[in-house]
Design an enzyme around this catalytic site. Structure first.
Site, mmCIF file in Angstrom:
data_model
loop_
_atom_site.group_PDB
_atom_site.id
_atom_site.type_symbol
_atom_site.label_atom_id
_atom_site.label_comp_id
_atom_site.label_asym_id
_atom_site.label_seq_id
_atom_site.Cartn_x
_atom_site.Cartn_y
_atom_site.Cartn_z
ATOM 1 C CG ASP A 1 -3.160 -1.020 -2.420
ATOM 2 O OD1 ASP A 1 -3.019 0.118 -1.937
ATOM 3 O OD2 ASP A 1 -3.845 -1.906 -1.873
ATOM 4 C CG ASP B 1 -3.055 3.682 -1.527
ATOM 5 O OD1 ASP B 1 -3.752 3.537 -2.552
ATOM 6 O OD2 ASP B 1 -3.191 2.951 -0.526
ATOM 7 C CB SER C 1 -0.963 -0.045 1.183
ATOM 8 O OG SER C 1 -1.895 0.998 1.147
#
Length: 489
Positions: free
Chosen positions: A240, A238, A100
């Site tokens: 992902d 972000d 992430s």
């Protein structure tokens, strides 16, 4: 000791602790303890973000699938919500390789059941199964995972088919591409919905964009990019693409919970579920029939949405202070049905916020001002081990210590200890300390009438917490009220 642990959304840790056997063992434990119990067939879809370590870890997950007797389908690099949508469509499990927003020296695994994200109970079952995996011997060799190029296309069509093709016509949007796995998809989707899109800031290395605790270099880049006045908004995600970032024409970043508030109002839902870190404006400015608050983390928000549906909510959504938006019910937009997707998604709040501003004929800044949401701030103490932050939070939970600690800034009133310690102060102010579930950090959140006052609260809070953890004395040393602040003695 290994850095690997389950946090607010999946397993996270240092790449050096995850590559090889550890990622194989956790994936096998998932297949044994969760995937085999779903009764939906022995298939798993696998995706990844753009970190250098992600392809190798994804191959190891495929090997674990082979060893467990599963067929692995390789969806390649794609947004986490796109992988979740593909798993729901097929009725199978999924594993997303992503860290992430955390730095590139870390990575992680997100696990999905056929009906959505794993629960905290599932996490416990995976941990319990790790011991059995360690007795199975060498890692199995992976068969070539079957490629699945259509998952991203189906995710794109989810929104192209639910919004009118001119919904963003006339808006000039900068897409900060950096290393988001959705960097090309975001350009394509905004363009398809009528926006005039300019791509900026594409990176050839991983950029850890945190949509909640913004790095100074990211704030500066966004301000510089919008200084020309050529854009109505700047958007990105972000790593992902399950958390959005939206900035207005002046480069001011909209809070994630404000994006969620605008999106929920745009969708016309009656019930929202948010963690304790979201601002109080959701109750007084939202116009919702019900607001439920939970601990931080999408599993808790998902559980709250399920509770709301059980209690008769007509349409329920969840969102977090980081901007991730979870659609718990089908909704209708201009006669088109947008199906539920109960996992964090960056695309829906980006599109709905831009569409809401255009529909109202307002700039993003004016749209936010019309909601009277107050101001919040947040920051973190990095490299704070869990044992240190945990000891501090336990002390803060004691009434006498808590009153001594916050004496420089006021008197604590209502206290919420669902996740860390959140304290309401006089004047509509709050200060909240909690340990991050994804990294060794102590986080501080504040809410106040002005941005300056909220920022002062956070600066004071982090300085006071650092002094307390170092010296063991509440409010000592650098924890005193900052010079020039509005805080009384």
């Amino acid at each position: 000791m290994s850095s690997l642990k389950f946090g607010t959304s999946g397993l996270r840790g240092l790449v050096t602790d995850l590559v090889g056997w550890p990622s194989y063992a956790y994936a096998r434990a998932f297949f044994h303890s969760v995937a085999e119990t779903t009764g939906t067939g022995r298939t798993v879809v696998i995706g990844r973000d753009l970190r250098d370590s992600s392809p190798g870890i994804a191959a190891t997950v495929a090997a674990a699938a082979t060893g467990a007797g599963f067929t692995a389908i390789d969806c390649g690099a794609l947004p986490t919500p796109a992988l979740a949508l593909e798993a729901l469509r097929r009725g199978v499990c999924a594993v997303m390789v992503t860290g992430s927003h955390i730095p590139e020296d870390r990575n992680g695994l997100k696990f999905y059941r056929p009906d959505g994200e794993i629960t905290k109970t599932d996490e416990a079952a995976i941990l319990a199964a790790l011991g059995d995996v360690s007795t199975e011997g060498a890692m199995a060799a992976a068969d070539s995972a079957a490629p699945e190029p259509g998952a991203t296309d189906r995710y794109r069509q989810r929104y192209c088919g639910s919004f009118p093709s001119d919904i963003l016509a006339g808006l000039r949007i900068a897409v900060y591409q950096q290393s988001s796995v959705a960097r090309d998809l975001l350009v394509e989707l905004l363009t398809a919905l009528g926006a005039d899109v300019t791509s900026i800031g594409r990176a050839d290395r991983f950029v850890p964009i945190d949509t909640e605790a913004h790095r100074p270099e990211d704030i500066a880049f966004i301000r510089d990019a919008t200084a020309s006045g050529d854009f109505d908004a700047l958007v990105t995600t972000d790593g992902d693409a399950d958390r959005p970032l939206v900035a207005d024409a002046a480069g001011r970043i909209l809070r994630g919970d404000v994006l969620g508030l605008i999106t929920a109002r745009y969708l016309g839902v009656d019930t929202v579920v948010v963690p304790v870190t979201a601002g109080s404006a959701i109750e007084h400015a939202g116009g919702f029939r019900q607001v439920l608050r939970t601990r931080v983390g999408s599993p808790y928000v998902i559980a709250g949405m399920a509770q709301a549906e059980t209690e008769g909510a007509d349409a329920v959504v969840g969102f977090e202070a980081n901007g991730g938006f979870l659609l718990g019910s089908d909704v209708t937009l201009d006669g088109r049905t947008l199906p539920a997707l109960p996992t964090r998604d960056a695309m829906l709040p980006i599109l709905a916020t831009l569409a809401a501003a255009r529909k109202a004929g307002l700039s993003l800044a004016d749209l936010v001002a019309s909601l009277s949401v107050g101001e919040t701030a947040s920051d973190r103490l990095p490299n704070t081990p869990a044992e240190k932050s945990g000891a501090f939070l336990r002390q803060l939970g004691e009434e006498t210590y808590r009153r001594d600690f916050v004496r420089p800034i006021g008197e604590p009133r209502a206290i919420d200890e669902q996740d860390g310690v959140r304290m309401e102060l006089d004047g509509g102010r709050t200060i909240h300390f909690r340990a991050s579930g994804n990294a060794p950090e102590l986080r501080c959140y504040a809410e106040a009438g002005t941005a300056g006052e909220a920022e002062d609260l956070v600066r004071w809070g982090l300085a006071a917490a650092a002094a307390a953890m170092t010296m063991g004395a509440p409010g000592s040393g650098s924890g005193s009220a900052p010079h020039g602040s509005a805080f009384g003695p």
